[in-house]
Design a protein around this motif. Sequence first.
Motif, PDB file in Angstrom:
ATOM      1  N   ARG A  92       6.547   5.905  -5.078  1.00 30.91           N
ATOM      2  CA  ARG A  92       6.802   5.248  -3.790  1.00 30.91           C
ATOM      3  C   ARG A  92       7.141   3.769  -3.958  1.00 30.91           C
ATOM      4  O   ARG A  92       8.017   3.242  -3.260  1.00 30.91           O
ATOM      5  CB  ARG A  92       5.577   5.423  -2.877  1.00 30.91           C
ATOM      6  N   VAL A  93       6.469   3.112  -4.888  1.00 31.46           N
ATOM      7  CA  VAL A  93       6.745   1.688  -5.090  1.00 31.46           C
ATOM      8  C   VAL A  93       8.108   1.494  -5.741  1.00 31.46           C
ATOM      9  O   VAL A  93       8.867   0.590  -5.366  1.00 31.46           O
ATOM     10  CB  VAL A  93       5.619   1.038  -5.922  1.00 31.46           C
ATOM     11  N   ALA A  96       1.887   6.767  -6.560  1.00 33.05           N
ATOM     12  CA  ALA A  96       2.087   5.369  -6.203  1.00 33.05           C
ATOM     13  C   ALA A  96       3.340   4.807  -6.847  1.00 33.05           C
ATOM     14  O   ALA A  96       4.135   4.115  -6.194  1.00 33.05           O
ATOM     15  CB  ALA A  96       0.863   4.555  -6.613  1.00 33.05           C
ATOM     16  N   THR A 123       0.862  -1.183   0.000  1.00 28.18           N
ATOM     17  CA  THR A 123       0.000   0.000   0.000  1.00 28.18           C
ATOM     18  C   THR A 123       0.891   1.223   0.000  1.00 28.18           C
ATOM     19  O   THR A 123       1.778   1.369   0.844  1.00 28.18           O
ATOM     20  CB  THR A 123      -0.931   0.016   1.221  1.00 28.18           C
ATOM     21  N   ALA A 124       0.629   2.086  -0.967  1.00 30.90           N
ATOM     22  CA  ALA A 124       1.506   3.234  -1.184  1.00 30.90           C
ATOM     23  C   ALA A 124       1.039   4.493  -0.476  1.00 30.90           C
ATOM     24  O   ALA A 124       1.658   5.552  -0.609  1.00 30.90           O
ATOM     25  CB  ALA A 124       1.635   3.508  -2.681  1.00 30.90           C
ATOM     26  N   ILE A 163      -4.282   1.043  -6.524  1.00 28.82           N
ATOM     27  CA  ILE A 163      -4.806   2.175  -5.759  1.00 28.82           C
ATOM     28  C   ILE A 163      -6.324   2.217  -5.709  1.00 28.82           C
ATOM     29  O   ILE A 163      -6.896   2.990  -4.946  1.00 28.82           O
ATOM     30  CB  ILE A 163      -4.271   3.528  -6.295  1.00 28.82           C
ATOM     31  N   VAL A 203      -1.801   6.139  -1.034  1.00 31.25           N
ATOM     32  CA  VAL A 203      -2.428   7.038  -2.010  1.00 31.25           C
ATOM     33  C   VAL A 203      -3.936   7.004  -1.818  1.00 31.25           C
ATOM     34  O   VAL A 203      -4.547   5.928  -1.754  1.00 31.25           O
ATOM     35  CB  VAL A 203      -2.085   6.614  -3.449  1.00 31.25           C
ATOM     36  N   ALA A 256      -5.424   1.690  -1.730  1.00 29.21           N
ATOM     37  CA  ALA A 256      -3.999   1.919  -1.471  1.00 29.21           C
ATOM     38  C   ALA A 256      -3.749   2.861  -0.306  1.00 29.21           C
ATOM     39  O   ALA A 256      -2.614   3.181  -0.013  1.00 29.21           O
ATOM     40  CB  ALA A 256      -3.306   2.458  -2.726  1.00 29.21           C
ATOM     41  N   SER A 284       1.084  -3.051  -6.648  1.00 28.17           N
ATOM     42  CA  SER A 284       0.368  -1.903  -6.093  1.00 28.17           C
ATOM     43  C   SER A 284      -0.951  -1.744  -6.817  1.00 28.17           C
ATOM     44  O   SER A 284      -1.024  -1.925  -8.040  1.00 28.17           O
ATOM     45  CB  SER A 284       1.209  -0.630  -6.265  1.00 28.17           C
TER      46      SER A 284
END
Length: 465
Positions: A250-251, A247, A183-184, A234, A186, A197, A232
Amino acid sequence: MTHEAGWAHAPGALRGPAWLREPGDANALVPQLWSRTAHKADGDLVVGGVAVADLVAEHNTPAYVLDEADFRARARAFRDAFADYQVFYAGKAFLCTAVARWVDEEGLSLDVCSAGELTVAQRAGFPMARVGYHGNNKTHPELRRAVALGVGRIIVDSPVEIERLAAITAELGATARVMVRVTAGVEAHTHEYIATAHEDQKFGFSITNGAALEAVRAVHAAPGLELLGLHSHIGSQIFDSSGFEVAARRVLALHAQVSAELGVTMPEMDLGGGFGIAYTTQDDPSDPAQLATEMTKIVEHECRGLGIEAPRLSIEPGRAIVGPSTCTVYTVGTVKPVALDGGAVRTYVSVDGGMSDNIRTALYDADYSCTLASRASDAPPVLARVVGKHCEAGDIVVRDEFLPGDVRPGDLLAVPGTGAYCRSMASNYNHALRPPVIAVRDGVARVVVRRETEDDLFATDVGGF
């Protein structure tokens, strides 16, 4: 000033939502809401070269009408636009053996998230190497079966699941190819229940609190698990690419961190998708080519900034393939004008289905459109609410739509955009029989999922007499 009982009760306020415009011709279709072959012929709706009235004469209503040519064209559009990606069709949106075969024939991969969906894939002869297995609570038997069948990727969602999978691979002497769902953080611009997410929800491992990195370490350390990469997602019904940008940043940062700290270069990454479709004229979805261009630019930009090579990418279009390919056809049972405050009148049009075949309006506050499907009308349009036959005030099919003012019992109504999450979430509420799915193509119709019967209902009722 808003009336305490809602906007429709304010004097003179019965005009519908701001985005809904009174049509010049209440018989006309709005093309972007319908499958590619749908059109009107003398007022009759025709899909896949088959008149809906003829389908109803043979198969009755309610019925889902699936435009095979449209489905295949949308699948190919995503396959071709995302040519360097692996494109996964969302089995949970709608899945049957015929659809699984179409997905295979068009070169897409398949997401499943239950033993039942995996069984459909197996019975359809779908290549297991192109199957991804999702879910936040995959049981030991489910995981064991997935490993034994050689499922191409298992998306792990909790520490317990990693432990289960490690034990299963040791038992079977097998290797499971694994992606770690993260989970980013977002907040997707969609309904709360389909935004997946943000931190406070059941899916995945948080990047922010370090749980995702720990999960990657656990997978990497397990002898029977092959670490493919990060996954990921969202949310669903997404139109705004800005969420994917945040996302992906960050991923990919976590992807680079794993490479630096563990000396492991994960070969793949799944960016999810959940792309939106047009349910009404307020929706403006992007086409696959535009989405592919935007998402590829995002990934390339972030990889350059991190000084890393881009992993092989996957996407999951979600409802965007099957959603617009299907419409649901109903028969009108009653039409009831209801007088409201200030002299306004709401026209309630009751049909022979409802929340048992489309729960999304009640569950997600979703909006739909519809059209008179069995004749042309010269009557001026009236603002109507199409409702189902179930014993629930919230049993609404189409909250607001302009229909010809002479809509009457026996008319056929068709609701577009019902391919995703309608038949797959259908129920037997009030002991309703779930409708059939009828595929149409080039003037030929065939039932791919038959209508339930009362014998089907009582097959599980073992009370006896």
